[in-house]
Write an enzyme that holds these catalytic residues in place. Sequence first.
Site, short mmCIF file in Angstrom:
data_model
loop_
_atom_site.label_atom_id
_atom_site.label_comp_id
_atom_site.label_asym_id
_atom_site.label_seq_id
_atom_site.Cartn_x
_atom_site.Cartn_y
_atom_site.Cartn_z
N LYS A 1 65.73 109.63 87.41
CA LYS A 1 66.17 108.99 88.65
C LYS A 1 67.63 108.56 88.57
O LYS A 1 68.40 108.72 89.52
CB LYS A 1 65.29 107.77 88.95
CG LYS A 1 63.85 108.11 89.30
CD LYS A 1 63.05 106.84 89.55
CE LYS A 1 61.60 107.15 89.88
NZ LYS A 1 60.80 105.91 90.09
N GLU B 1 51.49 110.42 83.03
CA GLU B 1 52.50 109.38 83.16
C GLU B 1 52.12 108.13 82.37
O GLU B 1 52.99 107.38 81.92
CB GLU B 1 52.72 109.03 84.63
CG GLU B 1 54.03 108.30 84.88
CD GLU B 1 54.38 108.22 86.35
OE1 GLU B 1 55.56 107.94 86.65
OE2 GLU B 1 53.50 108.43 87.21
N HIS C 1 37.53 132.60 85.27
CA HIS C 1 38.07 133.96 85.20
C HIS C 1 39.54 133.96 84.80
O HIS C 1 40.24 134.95 85.03
CB HIS C 1 37.86 134.67 86.54
CG HIS C 1 36.42 134.83 86.90
ND1 HIS C 1 35.69 135.93 86.57
CD2 HIS C 1 35.57 133.98 87.54
CE1 HIS C 1 34.44 135.79 86.99
NE2 HIS C 1 34.34 134.61 87.59
#
Length: 407
Positions: A398, A258, A283
């Site tokens: 938003k 961010e 792995h």
Amino acid sequence: MLNNTLHFKLQDLSKITAYANRMNDELQSGDIGYYHLVDTSLNLIQESKEFIAKKSHIKNIVLVGMGGSSCGVKALKELLFDSCADKNLFIIDNTSSHIFTHTMQKLNPEETLFVIASKSGTTIEVISLFKLIIAHFDFKCMNLHKYFVFITDLNSKLHKLADELNIKCFFIPKNVGGRFSVLSAIGIVPLSFCNYDTEALLKGAKACFIDFFEKKDTTILQKAYHYCTHKNAHINVLFSYGDAFKAFNEWYVQLIAESLGKKQGYKRIGLTPVALIGARDQHSFLQLIMDGPKDKTITFLKIKDSYKAPLIPNISFNYLQNCDFTNEINLHNLLNAQCDATAQALITENLSVDIIELETLDAWHCGYLMYYYELFTSACGIMLGIDTYNQPGVEVGKLILKNMLSK
């Protein structure tokens, strides 16, 4: 202590001095408030403890927050799993029915204090969850002060509501951004409520402040410069050895992504964070780092102290004798050996690697580590020529959400 070893060529100090001066300018200007939390948050500890001491019936603290209002606290809760907390700390940080319902089922409301954290005071997820909690327990508005505490900006809309309902407020300095707020009221208040050692946390952060600004240690600047100016690698992998780092990894991803993913005119800039847990991810993702494109730098994070880890027993099985070389080795020492061996393998591939070693996992070292990464992020932002502290890309979503649900 925290030791950071850099396995790449260091730059002449003349190349990075200007960046150090810019960070000093940010510090002195007072515009970037997180720099000063190592001192200014000390008063919050006493205020928090005096408040919670009057509520001896409280056994559960529930923090409701999003992003910067929860990630850092969750990280510290998991890192300090061995601390002597005297209350249960729950964190609700998503609008997921599963986590909300699962948490509510565990709680007796008469033994619970809900901490509603929103810097802006209007975080839609947080306010929606606040309403759901009220409805779930059928709280009456006149009694909300018994069950809730707010953490927000001074004079925010949430603060104004608190004044109307007589709800206790703790404040975040206006010049402290959400993702840099873990050492503000966001972290200090709920952790102090639960009796975590928040004083040691701030002392550790202060030690990092002194190393960087007063002792002029250039390790963070050298690392930031190398990773931000690398010709091929624009991905930084944090390889944390230990399950206690899982939430810290999430905080690191939020902080870097961010802060450093920005547009500059038509140019897109960023340092992409990837977070792994060792030895498990040896792995999986390690294969890509070793043999895939050399577009990654790698930071290894480990804890030196192993005094509580069990010894692997001296047991030998037919057909499995080639595994006996770990017999009678401390399990944590095995983990650290896996870390060191993996780091050495990547260094031999001429990849840029650094290793962070914590002496032990306690509040002091956690404070140092989190402040270290905040300074690292600020240094990277200056070197990339961007505004580290805004998030315009998040705001667009938003607005779209509000328009979608308001129809």
